[in-house]
Design an enzyme around this catalytic site. Sequence first.
Site, mmCIF file in Angstrom:
data_model
loop_
_atom_site.group_PDB
_atom_site.id
_atom_site.type_symbol
_atom_site.label_atom_id
_atom_site.label_comp_id
_atom_site.label_asym_id
_atom_site.label_seq_id
_atom_site.Cartn_x
_atom_site.Cartn_y
_atom_site.Cartn_z
ATOM 1 N N THR A 1 34.395 -4.199 43.653
ATOM 2 C CA THR A 1 35.177 -4.131 42.423
ATOM 3 C C THR A 1 36.647 -3.766 42.594
ATOM 4 O OG1 THR A 1 34.682 -1.850 41.766
ATOM 5 C CG2 THR A 1 33.113 -3.505 41.109
ATOM 6 N N GLY B 1 34.061 0.967 43.420
ATOM 7 C CA GLY B 1 33.302 1.895 44.249
ATOM 8 C C GLY B 1 31.807 1.867 44.074
ATOM 9 N N GLY B 2 31.223 0.756 43.534
ATOM 10 C CA GLY B 2 29.778 0.707 43.366
ATOM 11 C C GLY B 2 29.305 1.813 42.448
ATOM 12 N N THR C 1 34.901 -7.596 39.321
ATOM 13 C CA THR C 1 34.135 -7.501 40.556
ATOM 14 C C THR C 1 33.542 -8.828 41.017
ATOM 15 O OG1 THR C 1 32.244 -6.365 41.575
ATOM 16 C CG2 THR C 1 32.036 -6.940 39.266
ATOM 17 N N ASP D 1 22.591 -6.460 42.060
ATOM 18 C CA ASP D 1 22.628 -5.266 41.224
ATOM 19 C C ASP D 1 21.353 -5.102 40.406
ATOM 20 O OD1 ASP D 1 25.001 -4.220 42.070
ATOM 21 O OD2 ASP D 1 26.187 -4.852 40.355
ATOM 22 N N SER E 1 25.297 -2.379 35.672
ATOM 23 C CA SER E 1 26.541 -2.129 36.397
ATOM 24 C C SER E 1 26.890 -0.652 36.335
ATOM 25 C CB SER E 1 27.672 -2.950 35.777
ATOM 26 O OG SER E 1 28.924 -2.589 36.326
ATOM 27 N N SER E 2 27.750 -0.228 37.257
ATOM 28 C CA SER E 2 28.321 1.119 37.212
ATOM 29 C C SER E 2 29.783 1.100 36.779
ATOM 30 C CB SER E 2 28.225 1.778 38.589
ATOM 31 O OG SER E 2 26.895 1.913 38.990
#
Length: 626
Positions: free
Chosen positions: A433, A528-529, A451, A480, A505-506
């Site tokens: 991302t 950063g995931g 992302t 994901d 998603s984060s």
Amino acid sequence: MTKHTFSLHRTPTNGRRLRPFLPALLIALLLAACGAPPAGRGWAYRAPDLPVQPESASGITDKPGWTTRHFAVAAANPLATDAGAQVLRAGGSAVDAAIAVQMVLTLVEPQSSGIGGGAFLLHHDGRRVQAFDGRETAPTAVNEKLFLDTDGQPLPFAQAVVGGRSVGVPGAVAMLAQAHRQHGRLPWARLFEPAIALAEQGFAVSPRLHTLLQGETALRQDPVAAAYFYRADGQPHPVGHVLRNPELAAVLRAIAAQGPQALYSGPVAQAIVRKVQAHPVNPGRLSLDDLAGYRPKEREALCHEHAAAQRALRLCGFPPPSSGAIAIGQILGLLARTPQATAPLANSLPGPDWLHTYAEASRLAFADRAQYLADPDFVAPPAGRWSSLLDAHYLDERARLLGPARSPQAPAGQPGGVPSAWAAMPEQPEYGTSHISIVDGLGNALAMTTTIEAGFGARLMVSTDPTRPGGFLLNNQLTDFSFVPADAQGRPVANRVEPGKRPRSSMSPTLVFDRDSGQLLMSAGSPGGALIIHFTAKTLLGVLHWGLLPQAAIDLPNFGTLGGPLMLEAGRFPATTVQALQQRGHTVSETPMPSGLQAIVRGQAHGEPVWFGGADPRREGVVMGD
């Protein structure tokens, strides 16, 4: 060196005196080199004469922080930031600038985002907050066994990522077109001019891109990507090499002229499907019908109240399928119910007592995330509404689980007292991302996280014409989803693979407002995931609770847990802090945590309203504005 007053209130009397803050000499030099294009109809993109970015993929390069008065653009690469700033100077809106930034990022930061991926955009027009969902969707031909091998076991993550299997329908371009129809001021086609010019004229390979290419192995297996990113001897192009991408320029010209349908139908769509389905080892199931049928969504932003330093705030983030706003809201809400809520920084760092409480709150938030959060078009929220996870009485109940030592377990809760029918999703990797924050001079602001998931996505580069070098990379966003569709008892995982579904998603684009006046105070976010949640929360805490300017908040060392070990950014915390956390039962992992935070914050300087901007020293981003 000049001290500025920083305030999240309208009047300077409520401000705090902070450490010396120097508006960036670097930005002055960059703006002088770039020049300001003429405003209005006559605007044409002018390629900036920018130096090669000094930072590499590891280590920290000091950023000075920035101050602007009328507008600000914060993005992950100076060339992308400059394109957005030029659009704003030409009379464009925040959305216009975001489109220009994203198209340049596709070229200069291909490992992180691009037209082959998706994005969440949180927008404020001075009256309301809108959440534009450009998340990728699963092809209609997939099922919940997509990432299981012939024995019914989950595939190794690396095996699942590389190839067509992991590719979802890209959503960023369609979503940006939807936002532009509502909030754009400049013509759609003009917003592509910066990226087209840079793709044709070339850009200097940065240290970060070079380093990532050097460590990458799977990308070399794709003939198109290998010919573009690497020399004949297999080594990546050196830092400073001028890299041209005429294929991407041609694709962007088509999208500029025809709109998003140029990506979702015709030669580009055919090239995407061909690339996905023809992978020699790991083909995917994406079809032309999947591309033609993609629709972005406008969702209701997830906003909640939060108190910080005797200020009543309203924090707005992205609702599911993102888990970011709920997890951040729970972490901040749980902290607020402990003595650590008002704990100051010690020697400019969070102390062990505070870090312990933060980690325990995070474990509870991530347990709820694993249990409940998924695409709302497929999964009903607990107790009938997602905000139930942020209700005061629910957080009161959860806060009672926070103790002086690490709890052996961090169970998911039961909002509304209703047991969950879902199985908890097992932990698995999340990557990638880029983040963009923009405020324009017209009363609009946005936070957009974008992302292609892992670094270089699925390692597939799409080209419509083999005689033209370059192209664009496809996402691996389907990884994901939970690889495991159900638990041993047969209970389904909420975030399992289903046709047409958007993976959890984060990403955490965040806008902060004064609750009573409605005035925008802050735009922030990070790549950063799964650690996006912690990176963004840290910056919010730094600005809102510890009174730091955004650059100082971003500069703070990173920390966080996904439920297991407590991760601390390597080399940033004293041994005494590590030992104190271990004595409380934590397994501490000191590790690199390369966030890519961007933030813009309203404040006061010399009694005048300004925007303070910050960009992560761990990456290449800068802030520009007037």
